[in-house]
Design a protein around this motif. Structure first.
Motif, PDB file in Angstrom:
ATOM      1  N   ILE A   1      -7.862  -5.375  -3.835  1.00 61.90           N
ATOM      2  CA  ILE A   1      -7.163  -4.457  -4.729  1.00 61.90           C
ATOM      3  C   ILE A   1      -6.627  -3.275  -3.912  1.00 61.90           C
ATOM      4  O   ILE A   1      -7.284  -2.819  -2.980  1.00 61.90           O
ATOM      5  CB  ILE A   1      -8.095  -3.989  -5.870  1.00 61.90           C
ATOM      6  CG1 ILE A   1      -7.303  -3.278  -6.952  1.00 61.90           C
ATOM      7  CG2 ILE A   1      -9.225  -3.131  -5.348  1.00 61.90           C
ATOM      8  CD1 ILE A   1      -8.075  -3.105  -8.248  1.00 61.90           C
TER       9      ILE A   1
ATOM     10  N   ARG B   1     -12.352 -14.048 -10.754  1.00 62.06           N
ATOM     11  CA  ARG B   1     -12.056 -13.260  -9.554  1.00 62.06           C
ATOM     12  C   ARG B   1     -10.940 -13.920  -8.765  1.00 62.06           C
ATOM     13  O   ARG B   1     -10.778 -15.136  -8.799  1.00 62.06           O
ATOM     14  CB  ARG B   1     -13.284 -13.184  -8.648  1.00 62.06           C
ATOM     15  CG  ARG B   1     -14.436 -12.451  -9.259  1.00 62.06           C
ATOM     16  CD  ARG B   1     -15.564 -12.333  -8.288  1.00 62.06           C
ATOM     17  NE  ARG B   1     -16.604 -11.516  -8.896  1.00 62.06           N
ATOM     18  CZ  ARG B   1     -17.797 -11.372  -8.401  1.00 62.06           C
ATOM     19  NH1 ARG B   1     -18.128 -11.987  -7.300  1.00 62.06           N
ATOM     20  NH2 ARG B   1     -18.676 -10.615  -9.005  1.00 62.06           N
TER      21      ARG B   1
ATOM     22  N   GLN C   1      -4.997   0.734  -3.842  1.00 56.31           N
ATOM     23  CA  GLN C   1      -5.336   1.979  -4.519  1.00 56.31           C
ATOM     24  C   GLN C   1      -4.532   2.200  -5.802  1.00 56.31           C
ATOM     25  O   GLN C   1      -5.088   2.560  -6.827  1.00 56.31           O
ATOM     26  CB  GLN C   1      -5.155   3.167  -3.565  1.00 56.31           C
ATOM     27  CG  GLN C   1      -5.653   4.485  -4.135  1.00 56.31           C
ATOM     28  CD  GLN C   1      -7.132   4.495  -4.457  1.00 56.31           C
ATOM     29  OE1 GLN C   1      -7.944   3.881  -3.767  1.00 56.31           O
ATOM     30  NE2 GLN C   1      -7.505   5.180  -5.534  1.00 56.31           N
TER      31      GLN C   1
ATOM     32  N   GLU D   1      -3.238   0.058  -7.804  1.00 57.63           N
ATOM     33  CA  GLU D   1      -3.720  -0.852  -8.853  1.00 57.63           C
ATOM     34  C   GLU D   1      -5.044  -0.350  -9.416  1.00 57.63           C
ATOM     35  O   GLU D   1      -5.269  -0.399 -10.629  1.00 57.63           O
ATOM     36  CB  GLU D   1      -3.902  -2.263  -8.289  1.00 57.63           C
ATOM     37  CG  GLU D   1      -2.615  -2.936  -7.894  1.00 57.63           C
ATOM     38  CD  GLU D   1      -2.830  -4.228  -7.132  1.00 57.63           C
ATOM     39  OE1 GLU D   1      -1.955  -5.095  -7.244  1.00 57.63           O
ATOM     40  OE2 GLU D   1      -3.846  -4.375  -6.424  1.00 57.63           O
ATOM     41  N   LYS D   2      -5.919   0.100  -8.534  1.00 58.49           N
ATOM     42  CA  LYS D   2      -7.219   0.612  -8.964  1.00 58.49           C
ATOM     43  C   LYS D   2      -7.035   1.801  -9.911  1.00 58.49           C
ATOM     44  O   LYS D   2      -7.697   1.892 -10.943  1.00 58.49           O
ATOM     45  CB  LYS D   2      -8.052   1.022  -7.750  1.00 58.49           C
ATOM     46  CG  LYS D   2      -9.448   1.428  -8.068  1.00 58.49           C
ATOM     47  CD  LYS D   2     -10.247   1.708  -6.813  1.00 58.49           C
ATOM     48  CE  LYS D   2     -11.655   2.099  -7.194  1.00 58.49           C
ATOM     49  NZ  LYS D   2     -12.456   2.447  -6.035  1.00 58.49           N
ATOM     50  N   GLU D   3      -6.097   2.687  -9.567  1.00 55.56           N
ATOM     51  CA  GLU D   3      -5.828   3.850 -10.409  1.00 55.56           C
ATOM     52  C   GLU D   3      -5.278   3.425 -11.772  1.00 55.56           C
ATOM     53  O   GLU D   3      -5.669   3.979 -12.805  1.00 55.56           O
ATOM     54  CB  GLU D   3      -4.857   4.790  -9.703  1.00 55.56           C
ATOM     55  CG  GLU D   3      -5.476   5.487  -8.505  1.00 55.56           C
ATOM     56  CD  GLU D   3      -4.465   6.203  -7.611  1.00 55.56           C
ATOM     57  OE1 GLU D   3      -3.253   6.241  -7.961  1.00 55.56           O
ATOM     58  OE2 GLU D   3      -4.887   6.715  -6.555  1.00 55.56           O
ATOM     59  N   ARG D   4      -4.381   2.432 -11.792  1.00 51.23           N
ATOM     60  CA  ARG D   4      -3.830   1.950 -13.059  1.00 51.23           C
ATOM     61  C   ARG D   4      -4.922   1.342 -13.935  1.00 51.23           C
ATOM     62  O   ARG D   4      -4.951   1.547 -15.158  1.00 51.23           O
ATOM     63  CB  ARG D   4      -2.738   0.909 -12.804  1.00 51.23           C
ATOM     64  CG  ARG D   4      -1.432   1.529 -12.328  1.00 51.23           C
ATOM     65  CD  ARG D   4      -0.323   0.505 -12.189  1.00 51.23           C
ATOM     66  NE  ARG D   4       0.024  -0.035 -13.498  1.00 51.23           N
ATOM     67  CZ  ARG D   4       0.239  -1.316 -13.740  1.00 51.23           C
ATOM     68  NH1 ARG D   4       0.135  -2.217 -12.793  1.00 51.23           N
ATOM     69  NH2 ARG D   4       0.556  -1.727 -14.947  1.00 51.23           N
ATOM     70  N   ILE D   5      -5.822   0.592 -13.335  1.00 50.61           N
ATOM     71  CA  ILE D   5      -6.937  -0.016 -14.078  1.00 50.61           C
ATOM     72  C   ILE D   5      -7.818   1.075 -14.680  1.00 50.61           C
ATOM     73  O   ILE D   5      -8.191   1.016 -15.851  1.00 50.61           O
ATOM     74  CB  ILE D   5      -7.751  -0.966 -13.179  1.00 50.61           C
ATOM     75  CG1 ILE D   5      -6.919  -2.195 -12.818  1.00 50.61           C
ATOM     76  CG2 ILE D   5      -9.062  -1.358 -13.842  1.00 50.61           C
ATOM     77  CD1 ILE D   5      -7.498  -3.041 -11.706  1.00 50.61           C
ATOM     78  N   GLU D   6      -8.149   2.071 -13.875  1.00 47.30           N
ATOM     79  CA  GLU D   6      -8.992   3.165 -14.356  1.00 47.30           C
ATOM     80  C   GLU D   6      -8.318   3.921 -15.505  1.00 47.30           C
ATOM     81  O   GLU D   6      -8.986   4.299 -16.475  1.00 47.30           O
ATOM     82  CB  GLU D   6      -9.338   4.105 -13.196  1.00 47.30           C
ATOM     83  CG  GLU D   6     -10.314   3.475 -12.220  1.00 47.30           C
ATOM     84  CD  GLU D   6     -10.498   4.259 -10.922  1.00 47.30           C
ATOM     85  OE1 GLU D   6      -9.775   5.268 -10.696  1.00 47.30           O
ATOM     86  OE2 GLU D   6     -11.358   3.852 -10.123  1.00 47.30           O
TER      87      GLU D   6
ATOM     88  N   ASN E   1       0.804  -1.222   0.000  1.00 49.12           N
ATOM     89  CA  ASN E   1       0.000   0.000   0.000  1.00 49.12           C
ATOM     90  C   ASN E   1       0.839   1.275   0.000  1.00 49.12           C
ATOM     91  O   ASN E   1       0.293   2.361  -0.131  1.00 49.12           O
ATOM     92  CB  ASN E   1      -0.953  -0.001   1.210  1.00 49.12           C
ATOM     93  CG  ASN E   1      -1.987  -1.099   1.085  1.00 49.12           C
ATOM     94  OD1 ASN E   1      -2.778  -1.109   0.155  1.00 49.12           O
ATOM     95  ND2 ASN E   1      -1.967  -2.030   2.014  1.00 49.12           N
TER      96      ASN E   1
END
Length: 161
Positions: A135, A130, A137, A139-144, A81
Motif C-alpha cells: 500500500i 489480501r 501512503q 491510498e492509506k490516507e484515503r482508506i483512513e 508514490n
C-alpha cells in the motif's frame, strides 16, 4: 476448477482454506461463491449468503484493482508514490480499471495475486482477502478517511454517499 466439497470439508476440520487468483475470472468467483454457499448451508446460516457474497466480491475486486493499478502505473512509467503523478494516473486509470482483460497478461507476468482465505474459528468464520501489492501512503490516507467518515454514518448505505 477446485472441488468446493473438498474445500468445505477442510474448512469444517478447522483448516484455513486459501484460493489464490491473479484476476477475478468468472470461474474463480463462482468457486468462491459456491464454497461460501456450502459453508453457510452447513452452518445453517443461508440467510447471510447475499450479504457475505457482496462483501467478498467487493473486497476481491478492490484487491485486484489495486494490483491492476500497479501494472498501469508501471506501464505508463508513473511513480505511484508521487502525489502529482498518482493523481494524474488515477484520473486515467479510473476510466479503464474494470477491463481486467487489458491487464491480465501483465498482472500474471508481474506475479500479482489476490488471496481469499476462510477459516472456522470457534463459532465464527474468519475471512481474509489480501493482495501482494504494498500500500502507498496516499491510498492509506484515503482508506483512513473513508473509515472515519463511515464511522460517522448512521447506516451502511450512507457510508457510500
Amino acid at each position: 476448477m477446485l472441488d468446493t466439497s473438498q474445500l468445505t470439508s477442510q474448512f469444517e476440520q478447522g483448516n484455513e482454506v486459501t484460493i489464490s487468483l491473479q484476476y477475478p475470472s468468472d470461474a474463480v468467483m463462482t468457486t468462491i461463491y459456491s464454497l461460501i454457499s456450502k459453508i453457510l448451508l452447513r452452518l445453517n446460516k443461508p440467510y447471510l449468503l447475499d450479504s457475505i457474497i457482496t462483501i467478498i466480491r467487493e473486497l476481491i475486486l478492490n484487491a485486484a484493482k489495486a494490483n491492476a493499478k500497479r501494472v498501469y502505473f508501471k506501464n505508463k512509467e508513473l511513480n505511484i508514490n508521487d502525489v502529482e503523478q498518482y493523481t494524474a494516473g488515477m484520473s486515467k486509470f479510473k476510466v479503464i480499471v474494470n477491463n481486467f482483460e487489458k491487464f491480465r497478461k501483465d498482472i500474471i507476468d508481474d506475479n500479482y495475486i489476490v488471496q481469499f482465505k476462510i477459516k472456522k474459528v470457534d463459532e465464527s468464520i474468519q475471512i481474509k482477502v489480501r493482495n501482494n501489492a504494498p500500500i502507498v501512503q496516499i491510498e492509506k490516507e484515503r482508506i483512513e478517511e473513508r473509515i472515519k467518515a463511515s464511522s460517522e454514518c448512521e447506516n451502511f448505505s450512507a457510508a457510500y454517499n
